[in-house]
Write an enzyme that holds these catalytic residues in place. Structure first.
Site, short mmCIF file in Angstrom:
data_model
loop_
_atom_site.label_atom_id
_atom_site.label_comp_id
_atom_site.label_asym_id
_atom_site.label_seq_id
_atom_site.Cartn_x
_atom_site.Cartn_y
_atom_site.Cartn_z
N PHE A 92 -7.67 0.27 39.72
CA PHE A 92 -7.85 -0.08 41.06
C PHE A 92 -8.66 -1.90 40.51
CE2 PHE A 92 -10.58 2.27 37.85
CZ PHE A 92 -11.85 1.03 38.08
N CYS A 93 -9.06 -1.92 41.68
CA CYS A 93 -9.85 -3.77 41.14
C CYS A 93 -10.62 -4.17 42.48
CB CYS A 93 -8.82 -5.10 41.08
SG CYS A 93 -7.55 -4.89 42.49
N THR A 94 -10.82 -4.91 42.37
CA THR A 94 -11.70 -5.71 43.51
C THR A 94 -11.62 -6.32 44.84
OG1 THR A 94 -13.33 -7.24 41.49
CG2 THR A 94 -13.34 -7.34 44.66
N CYS B 7 -4.49 -4.33 41.06
CA CYS B 7 -4.28 -3.13 40.95
C CYS B 7 -2.92 -2.60 41.52
CB CYS B 7 -5.19 -2.68 41.12
SG CYS B 7 -6.26 -3.04 43.13
#
Length: 261
Positions: free
Chosen positions: A182-184, A189
């Site tokens: 996951f990322c922002t 991701c």
């Protein structure tokens, strides 16, 4: 009054007319009074924009009229003030720099998991096949320090170009688990998940839409802290409201990390 609409979006798709597209998008965005940053590269588009709702949606409608961006999905949040100071459209080698040319997301996406499904897995402690779920934060260390999912793996990378080596160093620790990167907003991701599949980790999923989409659809369940964003709002809480915390000095000084996803 929250009357400024903020959007984040990206898509991996082949772009071979970057210079002409840059001028077109910059002219249109300025005419609509929008501010923010758009990155264009041969691999796709990445953008963070803000303005009045009508102006933002008119701009998105123009993008959707281009067959390459017809299915571009945006993540929305609102603010009381304009979080950007100017309107930029930049040409780059990559819309998110990894320095790993074998990764070509436009050729095929890594499998993803929707926010509601991930919440259910975290609630029950395993995925639908009964396998343990491991959350892997692909963001930079200073972003993670503002908030992340409970128990998430954090390799303390300083920039995304360090991710490939960190993954190789820790690859065996991920075997036999369902890994959710996951990322922002989804872009890092997605690249990370493709890289991990390439490295022989078959059970890797990307969180669709990243933390911002998770906040939008689920709220703050299983998340602790806030989400750092690369604009004047600095961090957002689980209600997608600006917290007003000070930005990292590094983010303010480095133009190459002024937009992420």
């Amino acid at each position: 009054m929250n009357d400024i609409l903020n959007i984040a979006a990206y898509k991996f798709v082949g772009i071979d007319d970057g210079h002409a597209l840059r001028e077109q998008l910059l002219s249109h965005a300025k005419a609509l009074g929008l501010m923010g940053t758009i990155l264009l590269a041969p691999e796709g588009i990445n953008l963070f924009l803000a303005g009045t709702a009508d102006a933002v949606r008119e701009f998105v409608a123009t993008l959707h009229a281009d067959p390459r961006f017809a299915d571009l999905e945006t993540k929305e949040s609102w603010s009381t003030t304009q979080p950007f100071r100017r309107m930029l459209v930049k040409l780059k080698r990559e819309i998110i720099r990894m320095d790993h040319p074998a990764i070509q997301p436009a050729a095929g996406r890594a499998p993803g998991v929707e926010a509601l499904t991930l919440k259910r897995w975290l609630d029950q402690g395993h995925d639908d096949a009964g396998k343990p779920v491991v959350l892997l934060d692909t963001r930079n260390a200073f972003e993670v320090d503002h908030g992340t999912f409970e128990g998430a793996i954090d390799w303390r990378i300083e920039k995304f170009t360090e991710f490939p080596q960190a993954m190789l160093d820790h690859r065996d620790e991920l075997l036999g688990k369902t890994v959710v990167s996951f990322c922002t907003g989804g872009i890092r991701c997605e690249k990370a998940a493709i890289l991990m599949h390439e490295a022989g980790l078959p059970d890797v999923l990307q969180l669709e839409g990243g933390i911002l989409k998770y906040f939008e659809e689920v709220g703050g369940a299983h998340y602790r802290g806030e989400c750092f964003v690369f604009d004047g709002r600095r961090t957002l809480d689980a209600n997608l409201a600006a917290s007003g915390h000070a930005a990292s000095a590094r983010a303010a000084e480095d133009p190459d990390i002024a937009i992420k996803g």
